[in-house]
Design an enzyme around this catalytic site. Structure first.
Site, PDB file in Angstrom:
ATOM      1  N   ASP A  43       0.842  -1.196   0.000  1.00 41.74           N
ATOM      2  CA  ASP A  43       0.000   0.000   0.000  1.00 41.74           C
ATOM      3  C   ASP A  43       0.877   1.247   0.000  1.00 41.74           C
ATOM      4  O   ASP A  43       1.765   1.387   0.844  1.00 41.74           O
ATOM      5  CB  ASP A  43      -0.921   0.001   1.233  1.00 41.74           C
ATOM      6  CG  ASP A  43      -2.135   0.896   1.028  1.00 41.74           C
ATOM      7  OD1 ASP A  43      -2.482   1.195  -0.134  1.00 41.74           O
ATOM      8  OD2 ASP A  43      -2.748   1.303   2.040  1.00 41.74           O
TER       9      ASP A  43
ATOM     10  N   HIS B  62      -4.710  13.611   1.333  1.00 37.05           N
ATOM     11  CA  HIS B  62      -4.918  12.723   2.481  1.00 37.05           C
ATOM     12  C   HIS B  62      -3.700  12.764   3.410  1.00 37.05           C
ATOM     13  O   HIS B  62      -3.841  12.897   4.629  1.00 37.05           O
ATOM     14  CB  HIS B  62      -5.163  11.293   2.000  1.00 37.05           C
ATOM     15  CG  HIS B  62      -5.232  10.276   3.098  1.00 37.05           C
ATOM     16  ND1 HIS B  62      -6.342  10.138   3.909  1.00 37.05           N
ATOM     17  CD2 HIS B  62      -4.329   9.360   3.540  1.00 37.05           C
ATOM     18  CE1 HIS B  62      -6.121   9.167   4.787  1.00 37.05           C
ATOM     19  NE2 HIS B  62      -4.905   8.679   4.594  1.00 37.05           N
TER      20      HIS B  62
ATOM     21  N   GLU C 219     -10.995   3.451   3.543  1.00 36.78           N
ATOM     22  CA  GLU C 219     -10.067   4.296   2.790  1.00 36.78           C
ATOM     23  C   GLU C 219     -10.324   4.092   1.310  1.00 36.78           C
ATOM     24  O   GLU C 219     -10.227   2.971   0.804  1.00 36.78           O
ATOM     25  CB  GLU C 219      -8.602   3.964   3.132  1.00 36.78           C
ATOM     26  CG  GLU C 219      -8.217   4.419   4.527  1.00 36.78           C
ATOM     27  CD  GLU C 219      -6.707   4.376   4.791  1.00 36.78           C
ATOM     28  OE1 GLU C 219      -5.994   3.628   4.097  1.00 36.78           O
ATOM     29  OE2 GLU C 219      -6.257   5.110   5.692  1.00 36.78           O
TER      30      GLU C 219
ATOM     31  N   ASP D  96      -9.272   0.079   1.763  1.00 41.03           N
ATOM     32  CA  ASP D  96      -8.330  -0.353   2.801  1.00 41.03           C
ATOM     33  C   ASP D  96      -8.944  -0.037   4.168  1.00 41.03           C
ATOM     34  O   ASP D  96      -8.591   0.945   4.817  1.00 41.03           O
ATOM     35  CB  ASP D  96      -7.006   0.387   2.592  1.00 41.03           C
ATOM     36  CG  ASP D  96      -5.952   0.014   3.625  1.00 41.03           C
ATOM     37  OD1 ASP D  96      -6.042  -1.077   4.199  1.00 41.03           O
ATOM     38  OD2 ASP D  96      -5.037   0.832   3.842  1.00 41.03           O
TER      39      ASP D  96
ATOM     40  N   GLN E 143      -4.585   1.686  15.026  1.00 43.10           N
ATOM     41  CA  GLN E 143      -3.489   2.247  14.216  1.00 43.10           C
ATOM     42  C   GLN E 143      -2.676   3.266  15.017  1.00 43.10           C
ATOM     43  O   GLN E 143      -1.446   3.250  14.999  1.00 43.10           O
ATOM     44  CB  GLN E 143      -4.093   2.911  12.970  1.00 43.10           C
ATOM     45  CG  GLN E 143      -3.070   3.432  11.968  1.00 43.10           C
ATOM     46  CD  GLN E 143      -3.750   4.042  10.730  1.00 43.10           C
ATOM     47  OE1 GLN E 143      -4.967   4.022  10.598  1.00 43.10           O
ATOM     48  NE2 GLN E 143      -2.951   4.582   9.830  1.00 43.10           N
TER      49      GLN E 143
ATOM     50  N   TYR F 139       1.316   2.086  15.382  1.00 43.07           N
ATOM     51  CA  TYR F 139       2.013   2.353  14.111  1.00 43.07           C
ATOM     52  C   TYR F 139       3.462   2.808  14.266  1.00 43.07           C
ATOM     53  O   TYR F 139       4.217   2.790  13.288  1.00 43.07           O
ATOM     54  CB  TYR F 139       1.225   3.347  13.258  1.00 43.07           C
ATOM     55  CG  TYR F 139       1.494   4.814  13.505  1.00 43.07           C
ATOM     56  CD1 TYR F 139       0.973   5.456  14.616  1.00 43.07           C
ATOM     57  CD2 TYR F 139       2.262   5.555  12.603  1.00 43.07           C
ATOM     58  CE1 TYR F 139       1.206   6.797  14.829  1.00 43.07           C
ATOM     59  CE2 TYR F 139       2.508   6.899  12.812  1.00 43.07           C
ATOM     60  CZ  TYR F 139       1.979   7.520  13.916  1.00 43.07           C
ATOM     61  OH  TYR F 139       2.214   8.849  14.127  1.00 43.07           O
TER      62      TYR F 139
ATOM     63  N   LYS G  79      -4.881  -2.654   9.847  1.00 41.83           N
ATOM     64  CA  LYS G  79      -5.196  -2.685   8.415  1.00 41.83           C
ATOM     65  C   LYS G  79      -5.442  -4.100   7.899  1.00 41.83           C
ATOM     66  O   LYS G  79      -6.097  -4.279   6.887  1.00 41.83           O
ATOM     67  CB  LYS G  79      -4.016  -2.105   7.617  1.00 41.83           C
ATOM     68  CG  LYS G  79      -3.625  -0.690   8.001  1.00 41.83           C
ATOM     69  CD  LYS G  79      -4.529   0.314   7.314  1.00 41.83           C
ATOM     70  CE  LYS G  79      -3.992   1.722   7.479  1.00 41.83           C
ATOM     71  NZ  LYS G  79      -4.815   2.692   6.743  1.00 41.83           N
TER      72      LYS G  79
HETATM   73 CA    CA Z   1      -4.258   2.789   2.950  1.00 43.46          CA
END
Ligand code: CA
Length: 438
Positions: free
Chosen positions: A136, A143, A208, A242, A249, A253, A262
């Site tokens: 990805d 974004h 997403e 997604d 997250q 992350y 994800k």
């Molecule tokens: Ca994504």
């Protein structure tokens, strides 16, 4: 892709004897996307969408109406995955498209070809390929900026963003065709005011809006794909959702990026809209804002800059369980163009292989969330609700910041260009369910 790749298969005046193809929002005769379907539990096999029908490629190849490369492509696509067809590169795909366009537009062929059509309503769609690897990217600059502002108000875009097409290796096993169940994931959540993390269902489930890029012919390990040839390695596009658990997250992350937030599911439309079909809708990559760096040489190609973007309109809809019960039409959450990608698909492929990493036929690349510049074109609820701070109200009076059980997200995309028929991708649909209690 150049203007010479446009031929009679793109002729807006061409019509099919398949009645439902005329003016079909997604699958007029100018599209002819590739997929894998089955009927009533029989063997999955390759097919091509036309209107509300599917051309069964195994049955078609047995008719003796195809020749040469087109016949070879149809036979290769007669199994349960299209990896082998994608591995053959663009020529057999283009030959099959050419032959199908001729057969489906010629009334004299109707009697022989019509028996190999299958109604989409009777078919189950599968993933078009076995996805070996899924990566990805993060090329939607609006974004990236919007998310960056929520995390780092003073420095929304990291300094590498304008040099590196950022990406991470995702999880291929949980990529599912449109319509698959979207079960709310459970995981570790820790809000800024929580002393300790807790485990439980995500409270910030999001979608997403992305495009999925299907890799065609691969490259050998150690042999990068130069940007000038990257387009030849792209078989086509799909719509990709997604699904993301924002609370999981935010906690997990750092420092290695998204993981369980994800990998619980991603949804993709099951039809590969081929690079050949998309030729008329190629547009110039928008120039970078003044002061932005020129891409480094291995990411720069004049032809890619001239034709590397896509004239697509992307739309996201939400429909709650209550809206379905009351017969209220889905609510449009956003609508925007796909041209807000800071990097082209070819740049994604060239960068991904620049270290010698090998792509294999059927690998999937997500673009990253594609958002326009304003609230009406944001590609995630994280942006629309400003990280959950602003709820929006639906026609039923229900409010939302993130997704609730029964919420159905539908993403659609339309490719259009002056003088050409519009084509689409089918709908990318998922409905949120709570995890059944054990
Ligand atoms: Ca994504």
């Amino acid at each position: 892709m150049t203007i010479s790749d446009i031929n009679e298969t793109h002729d807006a005046a061409r019509t099919s004897w398949v009645d439902s193809a005329q003016g079909h929002a997604d699958f007029p005769i100018q599209n002819l996307p590739l997929g894998v379907f089955s009927v009533g539990g029989d063997q999955p096999r390759g097919g091509v969408a036309i209107g509300d029908q599917i051309v069964d490629l195994a049955a078609l190849s047995a008719l003796g109406v195809l020749e040469g490369l087109a016949q070879e492509a149809a036979v290769t696509a007669s199994t349960g995955t299209l990896n082998a067809l994608l591995a053959m590169g663009p020529e057999p795909r283009a030959a099959l498209r050419f032959a199908l366009s001729a057969l489906l537009s010629d009334a004299d062929q109707r009697a022989s070809v019509e028996p190999v059509l299958v109604a989409q309503a009777d078919a189950t769609m599968h993933l078009p390929v076995t996805i070996g690897d899924y990566t990805d990217f993060y090329v939607g600059i609006n974004h990236a900026t919007n998310i960056g502002k929520l995390l780092r108000p003073d420095n929304p875009l990291a300094p590498n963003y304008k040099y590196v097409p950022i990406g991470y290796h995702g999880r291929a096993s949980s990529v599912c065709p449109s319509g698959a169940r979207v079960i709310r994931p459970t995981g570790q959540r820790k809000g800024p005011d929580d002393a300790e993390p807790s485990v439980g269902p995500s409270r910030r489930l999001d979608y997403e809006l992305e495009l999925g890029v299907w890799v065609g012919e691969g490259n050998a390990l150690g042999e990068p794909i130069p940007i000038g040839r990257a387009g030849k390695h792209v078989a086509g596009l799909s719509i990709f959702n997604d699904w993301s658990a924002r609370d999981l997250q935010a906690w997990e992350y750092q420092p290695l990026g998204p993981f369980l937030s994800k990998s619980f599911i991603s949804t993709v439309t099951p039809w590969i809209v081929t690079a050949e079909a998309l030729a008329p809708y190629r547009v110039a990559q928008p120039p970078r804002p003044e002061g932005d760096p020129k891409p480094l040489d291995y990411l720069w190609d004049e032809a890619d800059q001239a034709h590397g973007a896509f004239a697509l309109t992307l739309e996201v809809f939400i429909e709650t369980a209550q809206m379905r019960e009351k017969g209220i039409a889905p609510h449009k959450l956003s609508s925007g163009p796909a041209t807000s990608m800071y990097w082209t698909v070819a740049q994604m492929v060239a960068h991904h292989t620049s270290n010698g990493c090998n792509m294999r036929p059927g690998d999937l690349l997500g673009t990253g969330t594609i958002s326009g510049p304003d609230n009406a074109s944001f590609g995630s609820l994280m942006e629309i609700s400003q990280a959950g701070k602003h709820a929006f109200t639906l026609e039923t009076g229900e409010t939302r910041t993130f997704l609730e059980a029964g919420d159905r997200i539908t993403i659609r995309a339309t490719a259009s260009a002056e003088g050409y028929a519009s084509i689409g991708f089918g709908s990318c649909v998922g409905t949120v369910e709570e995890r059944p209690s054990a």
